[in-house]
Design an enzyme around this catalytic site. Structure first.
Site, PDB file in Angstrom:
ATOM      1  N   ARG A 162      41.690  48.949  55.887  1.00  0.00           N
ATOM      2  CA  ARG A 162      40.494  48.673  55.750  1.00  0.00           C
ATOM      3  C   ARG A 162      39.854  47.821  56.613  1.00  0.00           C
ATOM      4  O   ARG A 162      38.481  48.204  56.733  1.00  0.00           O
ATOM      5  CB  ARG A 162      40.590  47.841  54.333  1.00  0.00           C
ATOM      6  CG  ARG A 162      39.129  47.668  53.875  1.00  0.00           C
ATOM      7  CD  ARG A 162      39.388  46.873  52.138  1.00  0.00           C
ATOM      8  NE  ARG A 162      39.765  45.521  52.136  1.00  0.00           N
ATOM      9  CZ  ARG A 162      39.828  44.884  51.085  1.00  0.00           C
ATOM     10  NH1 ARG A 162      39.950  45.494  49.920  1.00  0.00           N
ATOM     11  NH2 ARG A 162      39.997  43.603  51.316  1.00  0.00           N
ATOM     12  N   ARG A 208      35.751  42.376  57.697  1.00  0.00           N
ATOM     13  CA  ARG A 208      36.233  41.159  57.133  1.00  0.00           C
ATOM     14  C   ARG A 208      37.326  40.575  58.133  1.00  0.00           C
ATOM     15  O   ARG A 208      38.474  41.248  58.087  1.00  0.00           O
ATOM     16  CB  ARG A 208      36.657  41.571  55.826  1.00  0.00           C
ATOM     17  CG  ARG A 208      35.812  41.639  54.593  1.00  0.00           C
ATOM     18  CD  ARG A 208      36.311  42.094  53.322  1.00  0.00           C
ATOM     19  NE  ARG A 208      37.432  41.125  52.768  1.00  0.00           N
ATOM     20  CZ  ARG A 208      37.886  41.191  51.443  1.00  0.00           C
ATOM     21  NH1 ARG A 208      37.549  42.269  50.916  1.00  0.00           N
ATOM     22  NH2 ARG A 208      38.617  40.068  51.309  1.00  0.00           N
ATOM     23  N   ARG A 222      41.400  33.848  39.331  1.00  0.00           N
ATOM     24  CA  ARG A 222      42.642  33.904  40.033  1.00  0.00           C
ATOM     25  C   ARG A 222      43.494  32.668  39.988  1.00  0.00           C
ATOM     26  O   ARG A 222      44.229  32.342  40.812  1.00  0.00           O
ATOM     27  CB  ARG A 222      42.143  33.816  41.527  1.00  0.00           C
ATOM     28  CG  ARG A 222      42.014  34.965  42.388  1.00  0.00           C
ATOM     29  CD  ARG A 222      41.369  34.914  43.723  1.00  0.00           C
ATOM     30  NE  ARG A 222      41.741  35.796  44.652  1.00  0.00           N
ATOM     31  CZ  ARG A 222      40.953  36.872  45.003  1.00  0.00           C
ATOM     32  NH1 ARG A 222      39.788  37.153  44.368  1.00  0.00           N
ATOM     33  NH2 ARG A 222      41.117  37.513  46.105  1.00  0.00           N
ATOM     34  N   ARG A 268      47.223  35.803  52.247  1.00  0.00           N
ATOM     35  CA  ARG A 268      46.575  36.152  50.954  1.00  0.00           C
ATOM     36  C   ARG A 268      47.473  36.494  50.038  1.00  0.00           C
ATOM     37  O   ARG A 268      47.407  36.325  48.607  1.00  0.00           O
ATOM     38  CB  ARG A 268      45.671  37.042  51.273  1.00  0.00           C
ATOM     39  CG  ARG A 268      44.247  36.561  52.079  1.00  0.00           C
ATOM     40  CD  ARG A 268      43.679  37.749  52.497  1.00  0.00           C
ATOM     41  NE  ARG A 268      42.838  38.503  51.927  1.00  0.00           N
ATOM     42  CZ  ARG A 268      42.305  39.877  51.997  1.00  0.00           C
ATOM     43  NH1 ARG A 268      42.244  40.152  53.201  1.00  0.00           N
ATOM     44  NH2 ARG A 268      41.765  40.595  51.101  1.00  0.00           N
ATOM     45  N   LYS A 281      41.198  47.099  43.613  1.00  0.00           N
ATOM     46  CA  LYS A 281      40.382  46.634  42.521  1.00  0.00           C
ATOM     47  C   LYS A 281      39.098  46.816  42.753  1.00  0.00           C
ATOM     48  O   LYS A 281      38.294  47.539  41.680  1.00  0.00           O
ATOM     49  CB  LYS A 281      40.426  44.976  42.287  1.00  0.00           C
ATOM     50  CG  LYS A 281      41.837  44.431  41.925  1.00  0.00           C
ATOM     51  CD  LYS A 281      41.798  42.917  41.624  1.00  0.00           C
ATOM     52  CE  LYS A 281      41.639  42.254  42.960  1.00  0.00           C
ATOM     53  NZ  LYS A 281      42.521  42.224  44.203  1.00  0.00           N
TER      54      LYS A 281
END
Ligand code: AMP
Length: 188
Positions: free
Chosen positions: A128, A134, A89, A146, A14
């Site tokens: 990532r 993160r 969400r 998640r 996204k």
């Protein structure tokens, strides 16, 4: 005016695709995840409140998230339109967004939902983690949470836009350019 909800599970691409859409259509990009992370970095009250939810891969409560999003969107009075990335969400968030936009004489044009299977999502997020810094990318069990939270709480939001005939599913596998082109084709 174009207002797009860019949708999909964590790791679907996204953020990357939002940048492409911003360039092509001159839209304001509102990523609730980015705004939360900025607040965490700056140590604001909002950042402190959001941190434990985010680090564990759970959703920040609706009321907090909706207020934050509305504050941010209200700062852009001259926008050509918005890309909502990572928001809504939950169904209450989707309802709040519709009500907010309606007050301003706007509406969502389309929801573009990137479709990517779980194994690929996990692989992308772990990759990532090497550069994102993160905490929620670095731990496989948090990634799994998640994805589960997405299935339980977020996936139904696609049905909300489908009922309005605004849902477009896009294959999220391929090169970044190929996927951008698929999005451009739908937006027109
Ligand atoms: P993202 O950058 O979109 O992957 O979001 C990172 C994290 O921020 C999520 O796992 C949630 O903890 C939180 N978050 C982002 N957007 C929302 C939202 N719309 N509602 C609730 N929590 C959110």
């Amino acid at each position: 005016m174009i207002n797009i909800v860019l949708f999909g599970p964590p790791g679907a691409g996204k953020g990357t695709q939002a940048e492409r859409l911003v360039e092509k259509y001159n839209l304001v990009h509102l990523s609730t995840g980015d705004i939360f992370r900025r607040n965490m970095k700056e140590g604001t009250e909002l950042g402190k409140l959001a941190k434990s939810y985010i680090d564990n891969g759970n959703l920040v409560p609706d009321e907090v998230t909706i207020n934050m999003l509305e504050d941010e969107a209200s700062k852009h009075t001259n926008a050509n339109g918005f890309i909502f990335d990572g928001f809504p969400r939950t169904e209450p968030q989707a309802e709040a967004l519709d009500a907010f936009l309606e007050k301003k004489g706007m509406e969502i044009t389309s929801m573009l939902a990137l479709v990517v299977e779980d194994a690929e999502l996990k692989a992308r997020l772990l990759k990532r983690a090497e550069t994102s810094g993160r905490a929620d990318d670095a731990d496989e069990s948090i990634i799994e949470n998640r994805i589960q939270v997405y299935k339980d709480e977020t996936a139904p939001v696609a049905g909300y836009y489908n009922k309005q005939n605004k849902l477009y599913e896009i294959d999220g596998i391929g090169s970044i350019d190929e996927i951008s082109q698929r999005l451009f084709d739908v937006i027109g």
